[in-house]
Each structure stands twice: as C-alpha cells, then as structure tokens.
Design a protein around this motif. Structure first.
Motif, PDB file in Angstrom:
ATOM      1  N   THR A  48       0.825  -1.211   0.000  1.00 53.68           N
ATOM      2  CA  THR A  48       0.000   0.000   0.000  1.00 53.68           C
ATOM      3  C   THR A  48       0.858   1.259   0.000  1.00 53.68           C
ATOM      4  OG1 THR A  48      -1.777  -1.167   1.145  1.00 53.68           O
ATOM      5  CG2 THR A  48      -1.805   1.241   1.240  1.00 53.68           C
ATOM      6  N   GLU A  52       0.522   4.223  -2.724  1.00 49.17           N
ATOM      7  CA  GLU A  52       0.242   5.608  -2.340  1.00 49.17           C
ATOM      8  C   GLU A  52       1.342   6.554  -2.807  1.00 49.17           C
ATOM      9  OE1 GLU A  52      -0.416   5.152   1.846  1.00 49.17           O
ATOM     10  OE2 GLU A  52      -2.601   5.037   1.585  1.00 49.17           O
ATOM     11  N   ALA A  82      -6.408  -4.799   1.058  1.00 44.69           N
ATOM     12  CA  ALA A  82      -7.582  -3.977   1.316  1.00 44.69           C
ATOM     13  C   ALA A  82      -7.231  -2.500   1.468  1.00 44.69           C
ATOM     14  CB  ALA A  82      -8.310  -4.491   2.558  1.00 44.69           C
ATOM     15  N   ASP A  83      -6.104  -2.192   2.115  1.00 38.81           N
ATOM     16  CA  ASP A  83      -5.728  -0.784   2.280  1.00 38.81           C
ATOM     17  C   ASP A  83      -5.397  -0.147   0.936  1.00 38.81           C
ATOM     18  OD1 ASP A  83      -6.094  -1.001   4.983  1.00 38.81           O
ATOM     19  OD2 ASP A  83      -3.968  -1.301   5.449  1.00 38.81           O
ATOM     20  N   ILE A  85      -6.666  -1.069  -1.918  1.00 38.40           N
ATOM     21  CA  ILE A  85      -7.970  -0.911  -2.567  1.00 38.40           C
ATOM     22  C   ILE A  85      -8.634   0.370  -2.097  1.00 38.40           C
ATOM     23  CG2 ILE A  85     -10.318  -1.863  -2.620  1.00 38.40           C
ATOM     24  CD1 ILE A  85      -9.018  -4.658  -2.635  1.00 38.40           C
ATOM     25  N   SER A  86      -8.616   0.612  -0.786  1.00 36.80           N
ATOM     26  CA  SER A  86      -9.239   1.826  -0.241  1.00 36.80           C
ATOM     27  C   SER A  86      -8.562   3.081  -0.778  1.00 36.80           C
ATOM     28  CB  SER A  86      -9.173   1.803   1.287  1.00 36.80           C
ATOM     29  OG  SER A  86      -9.925   0.719   1.802  1.00 36.80           O
ATOM     30  N   LEU A  89      -9.835   3.497  -4.340  1.00 36.36           N
ATOM     31  CA  LEU A  89     -11.251   3.880  -4.358  1.00 36.36           C
ATOM     32  C   LEU A  89     -11.436   5.331  -3.935  1.00 36.36           C
ATOM     33  CD1 LEU A  89     -12.861   0.657  -2.829  1.00 36.36           C
ATOM     34  CD2 LEU A  89     -13.044   1.437  -5.200  1.00 36.36           C
ATOM     35  N   ALA A  90     -10.597   5.792  -3.031  1.00 31.15           N
ATOM     36  CA  ALA A  90     -10.681   7.181  -2.584  1.00 31.15           C
ATOM     37  C   ALA A  90     -10.360   8.157  -3.709  1.00 31.15           C
ATOM     38  CB  ALA A  90      -9.733   7.414  -1.404  1.00 31.15           C
ATOM     39  N   ALA A 120     -14.315  -4.532   1.020  1.00 31.11           N
ATOM     40  CA  ALA A 120     -14.058  -3.160   0.569  1.00 31.11           C
ATOM     41  C   ALA A 120     -14.692  -2.899  -0.784  1.00 31.11           C
ATOM     42  CB  ALA A 120     -12.553  -2.907   0.517  1.00 31.11           C
ATOM     43  N   ASP A 123     -18.592  -2.928  -0.465  1.00 28.20           N
ATOM     44  CA  ASP A 123     -19.034  -1.686   0.173  1.00 28.20           C
ATOM     45  C   ASP A 123     -18.953  -0.507  -0.787  1.00 28.20           C
ATOM     46  OD1 ASP A 123     -19.498  -3.086   2.488  1.00 28.20           O
ATOM     47  OD2 ASP A 123     -17.682  -2.391   3.523  1.00 28.20           O
ATOM     48  N   ALA A 124     -18.066  -0.585  -1.781  1.00 32.86           N
ATOM     49  CA  ALA A 124     -17.939   0.485  -2.775  1.00 32.86           C
ATOM     50  C   ALA A 124     -18.929   0.325  -3.921  1.00 32.86           C
ATOM     51  CB  ALA A 124     -16.517   0.521  -3.323  1.00 32.86           C
TER      52      ALA A 124
END
Length: 362
Positions: A48, A52, A82-83, A85-86, A89-90, A120, A123-124
C-alpha cells in the motif's frame, strides 16, 4: 488470470526520467513519487505504501498498468490488499472496470479469497451477481466457500442449486481426504483406477502378484537414481472407499500414458495425471480400455471448461489446502473413486507393491 510482467522497461529519455522519478530497482528509491505504474512487480501491488507513493507522484488511479488490460484496482484486489484498494477507491476509480478477459476487481479479490478486500469492493458498490464466466459471477463463486455470508444476504442474492451444492460438498470432501500437510507432486505420475484390487491391477500390468511384495520406497527393487530403470517400474497401492480401487504411482509420466491406461481400464474407469517438472499438469481419462480425454488441468478455468474445474476450485489463487490436493481429488472423481484418506495413496515413497512393466507399457 494471474498477471506477470517482469520484462525490462525500455530506456527513457533523460527528460522523462526526471519527471517520472528514478527507477524502482533500489530499495532506497522504491517509494519516491512517480507519475506512472511502470516497473511494478506482481507482488508490489500488495504494498500500500508503494501504491500511495505512486499516486502522490501523479500515477493515474485508473491508468494503464501494462498487465492485460488490468487497472491498478484489479491488481491490488488480486493481492488482497484492502488498504491499497481503499486508497484507489478514494481517488474515484471505476469499481467495476473490466480487464481484457472481462473480469472485474471483485472477481480477482474473490479468486484470492481475501475477506477484507472483498468487503471493501462490495461496500464500494461492486457488481456481485453479473456472470463473468457464465454462469459464474463473483457472488456465485463465493456461495460455495466459507465466505458465503458476505454475499448471501445481499440484494439479488442467488442460491446454489441443490445439485451444485451437493457436488461442491463432495468435491470438498475429496480435497480434504488429502490432508493439510504438503504433498509431493514435482515429477509425479499417478493414476486412480476404480474397483480393481491390487492383485488385479498387477496382473493387468503384466506381472505376477506373488512376485510383487509390499515394500517401502527405500527397499524398492530398482535403483531410484537410475531414471531409465525407475521408469520401468510403478508402485501399486489399494485404496478403500465407496467405491475404492487402486492408485499407480511413479516418478515419471507413465501412469498417465495411453498404453498403461488402456491396459488397466478394461471394464472400469481410470484417470492418470502427470505433474510435469518442466511445467504444466496433464490428465487423461480412460474408459473400458480406451483413452477418451486428455487435457492440461489445474489451470484457472474459463466458461468453456468443464463444470468440475470450478467445483474442484481450480479458480482459487489462494487455497487452504495443500498444493495438488484439488488435482488429486479431481482425478479421483473422474475415475469414480470416493475415498476418505488419500495421503498414503498420493505418497509415492510410502510402502507399495512394485511392478516391473513389460516393454509394451514402457
């Protein structure tokens, strides 16, 4: 699909290197911001912090990765990160983007069986029920797994037909019969044959059962270091079940060879597998003295493949059973065996009755 792309990146002009940032080969430079996804290795998509850093440098969240049409979200989902992915998605990426095979990131997350990644994406707003390899949708794949509660109460939820649910339970029981410890498969040839006793298999292989006592691998009547000599011998071991039968094993390909399968399958069914150490796993089905089907098996299935490829979980990237257990179980099922303990059956070095094959079967 699993995405691999370790090809060297072409040399960039100096001006472009200055904007894109330094290459990722050195550990100290890996996390410097870049405006692209070049140089990302397969397992980098689980990192992640690296994802980022690329995003901070201007790498497009939904941009080209060079991996068969996969977006960064596909590859991060495949890794079960998952992090990561978040983080993507953000940035407003398309949750149901399709790769070149028509698969979405949720499909990849399901294949990796990572609960947090699946949650994740759901939920999206990821599409759970549209088939991507008919009739298989991400949700339908999950219904036959311990993660079924993630989708079973969602809007539009399906139920597995009773026949399919029964087939899945039977497949899982056969997989479980091979235990939870590592299995040796590299270079192994193994054949499952229904109903026959050890003595009958030995006779069909052209030998006298009285001359084939049971011994351990270390006491086999041949030099295991001499490949040509070892290839002239196979081990025979009976398996109990409902119905049971026998297995034939060898450190070689002959248990999947047409001549051997034809010799032992008269009046019954046999399935032979060869785990080629040079790559690929190959299976052949014989009925009543004739090979009727041969194929590479264990690959991630597609719509045109037999339903059993899905039932025996060839689609799962991350598994909670030993490597090869699904293929052993599939071979049992194709031969018509239903066994409860397959560990010794699959262990070529466990005690066996060793048979020297006649020239016509070598």
């Amino acid at each position: 699909m699993e995405f691999f792309n370790d090809l060297a990146r072409p040399e960039e002009p100096a001006a472009e290197r200055a904007v894109a940032g330094p290459p990722t080969g050195n550990a100290e430079q890996r996390y410097l911001p870049r405006r692209d996804w070049d140089g990302m290795r397969h397992d980098d998509w689980a990192d992640t912090a690296l994802i980022e850093a690329r995003l901070a440098g201007g790498a497009p969240p939904g941009g080209d990765t060079g991996w068969s049409g996969a977006t960064p979200l596909h590859l991060t989902a495949e890794q079960g990160a998952a992090d990561g992915i978040s983080a993507l998605l953000a940035r407003g990426v398309e949750v149901d983007a399709r790769d070149d095979d028509g698969h979405t990131p949720l499909w990849n997350a399901v294949q990796s069986m990572d609960e947090a990644a699946i949650r994740a994406l759901i939920d999206a707003g990821a599409d759970v029920w549209t088939p991507q390899e008919a009739p298989w949708s991400p949700g339908r794949l999950l219904l036959g797994t311990p993660l079924a509660p993630l989708v079973s109460s969602l809007p539009g939820a399906e139920e597995l037909p009773a026949e399919d649910a029964a087939a899945q339970r039977a497949a899982d029981a056969l997989i479980a019969a091979f235990g939870d410890e590592p299995l040796w498969t590299d270079g192994l040839g193994i054949c499952f044959v229904r109903d026959l006793t050890e003595d009958e298999v030995i006779r069909r292989l052209g030998a006298d059962p009285a001359r084939c006592p049971r011994t351990g691998g270390d006491d086999a009547p041949f030099d295991a270091e001499d490949y040509e000599e070892a290839l002239r011998h196979v081990g025979v071991h009976g398996v109990e079940g409902a119905p049971g039968g026998c297995v034939i094993t060898q450190e070689g390909y002959l248990p999947s060879d047409e001549a051997l399968l034809s010799a032992i399958s008269t009046g019954t069914t046999a399935y032979g597998v060869y785990f080629n150490p040079k790559g690929g796993t190959f299976g052949s089905l014989a009925r009543d003295g004739e090979v009727v089907e041969s194929d590479e098996i264990g690959l991630w299935p597609h719509e045109s493949d037999p339903a059993a490829f899905w039932t025996f979980r060839f689609w799962q990237r991350k598994q909670d059973f030993p490597y090869g257990a699904d293929i052993f179980a599939y071979a049992c099922a194709e031969a018509g065996l239903v066994i409860e303990d397959g560990r010794e059956a699959a262990d070529h070095y466990a005690p066996r009755r060793w048979v020297e094959l006649p020239p016509e079967l070598c």
